[in-house]
Design an enzyme around this catalytic site. Structure first.
Site, mmCIF file in Angstrom:
data_model
loop_
_atom_site.group_PDB
_atom_site.id
_atom_site.type_symbol
_atom_site.label_atom_id
_atom_site.label_comp_id
_atom_site.label_asym_id
_atom_site.label_seq_id
_atom_site.Cartn_x
_atom_site.Cartn_y
_atom_site.Cartn_z
ATOM 1 N N ASP A 27 7.567 -63.706 -82.605
ATOM 2 C CA ASP A 27 6.083 -63.708 -83.380
ATOM 3 C C ASP A 27 5.176 -64.493 -82.393
ATOM 4 O O ASP A 27 4.059 -64.692 -83.300
ATOM 5 C CB ASP A 27 6.362 -64.312 -84.727
ATOM 6 C CG ASP A 27 5.269 -64.132 -85.769
ATOM 7 O OD1 ASP A 27 4.513 -63.145 -85.525
ATOM 8 O OD2 ASP A 27 4.835 -65.076 -86.483
ATOM 9 N N SER A 71 -0.765 -62.589 -89.483
ATOM 10 C CA SER A 71 0.245 -61.505 -89.179
ATOM 11 C C SER A 71 0.343 -60.751 -90.521
ATOM 12 O O SER A 71 0.550 -61.252 -91.777
ATOM 13 C CB SER A 71 1.572 -61.643 -88.812
ATOM 14 O OG SER A 71 1.682 -62.652 -87.824
ATOM 15 N N GLN A 88 3.750 -55.243 -84.095
ATOM 16 C CA GLN A 88 3.206 -56.013 -85.024
ATOM 17 C C GLN A 88 1.332 -55.720 -85.359
ATOM 18 O O GLN A 88 0.621 -55.387 -84.196
ATOM 19 C CB GLN A 88 2.976 -57.623 -84.724
ATOM 20 C CG GLN A 88 2.557 -58.454 -85.902
ATOM 21 C CD GLN A 88 2.560 -59.971 -85.306
ATOM 22 O OE1 GLN A 88 1.783 -60.460 -84.852
ATOM 23 N NE2 GLN A 88 3.613 -60.553 -85.590
#
Length: 294
Positions: A210, A234, A284
């Site tokens: 991440d 996110s 993502q």
């Protein structure tokens, strides 16, 4: 070359953060490190949810994919409760659904699939041909040169003790303000030893997956996550684990962003071992919008 890093307090904090307390058979509680953040780092929630799910499957099954959504920002001042639901236990695969709860509301949910190791066809894309991490500025050199004249938010982020050391191939995107190609390569490694536990190592890999991703989308627009005029978060995160994670050496996180639209940016990444083995793939989508003027 592999190495056994010396103990590091920041890495010890991460390992304690991933050591969830089992409340009931499928209910776990996790804490967040108190480092002054206003919200919980998304990679931490992914990693803790994966630890919770892993603890409910057989020891012969290992995560091969996860798909997650961030619903609300996490509050670092209170524990996160992870509720694991068994969706299926088959002969080869097992599926789990995890809901993370704070203040009585879901803040995150994830589906993860686990598989017994088995042989099969193998191929992969090649690792990009990039300079080795030793040729790039280390953290001390970055503080002395690249960060000396950087704005305070950038200095604070890059100078903070962390469990993962980052060496981006280019630091220019954070300082120049120029529009650049929406791709980047970042060398990453743990700053302390990680136990030889395949499930835990997968969780640490999920944690670092991440990091730096949304900056890849922002590079095309001449800005970064440090732009305080932007609202950035996110939205979802998907990850495929191709092979066990070698965490005793540098990993190359090669990223690109094929699209931004509708206040969202899509990013993708491949995580390679130093030897060129593709360890994991990531995708993502994040929220990227101008803050409303009050």
């Amino acid at each position: 070359m592999s190495r056994q890093p010396p103990p590091n307090p920041a890495m010890d904090v991460l390992l304690r953060t991933l050591d969830l307390k089992r409340v009931e058979k499928s209910l776990f509680r996790g804490e967040s490190p108190q480092v002054g953040w206003q919200r919980v780092f998304g990679g931490q929630v992914i990693a803790q949810a994966l630890v919770a799910a892993t603890r409910t499957v057989g020891a012969d099954r290992f995560v091969h994919s996860l798909h997650a959504y961030f619903v609300l920002p996490g509050d670092p001042s209170v524990p996160i409760v992870y509720d694991v639901e068994t969706i299926r236990d088959g002969g080869t695969f097992a599926t789990r659904r995890v809901v993370a709860v704070q203040h009585g509301k879901p803040i995150f949910f994830m589906t993860a699939s686990f598989q017994v190791d088995e042989p099969g066809f193998e191929h992969q894309t090649a690792m990009p041909d990039v300079p080795p991490p030793e040729s790039l500025p280390d953290e001390a050199e970055m503080r002395a040169t690249l960060l000396a004249k950087a704005p305070e938010p950038i200095r604070a982020y890059w100078e903070r003790p962390r469990p993962i050391e980052l060496r981006p191939l280019s630091f220019d995107r954070y300082l120049s303000g120029r529009r650049q190609a929406p791709r980047q390569d970042v060398w990453m490694r743990t700053t302390g030893p990680v136990p030889e536990d395949r499930g835990l190592r997968a969780a640490v890999l999920a944690y670092l997956s991440d990091m730096t991703l949304l900056d890849t989308a922002l590079a095309a627009h001449g800005t970064s996550i440090f732009d305080r005029s932007l609202q950035i978060a996110s939205l979802d995160h998907a990850m495929w684990f191709h092979r066990p994670a070698p965490l005793d050496d540098w990993l190359l996180y090669s990223q690109d962003s094929p699209c931004t639209s509708g206040g969202r940016g899509l990013t993708r990444g491949g995580i390679f071992s130093r030897s060129g083995t593709l360890v994991a793939s990531v995708a993502q989508e994040g929220l990227i919008r101008k803050k409303a003027k009050g």
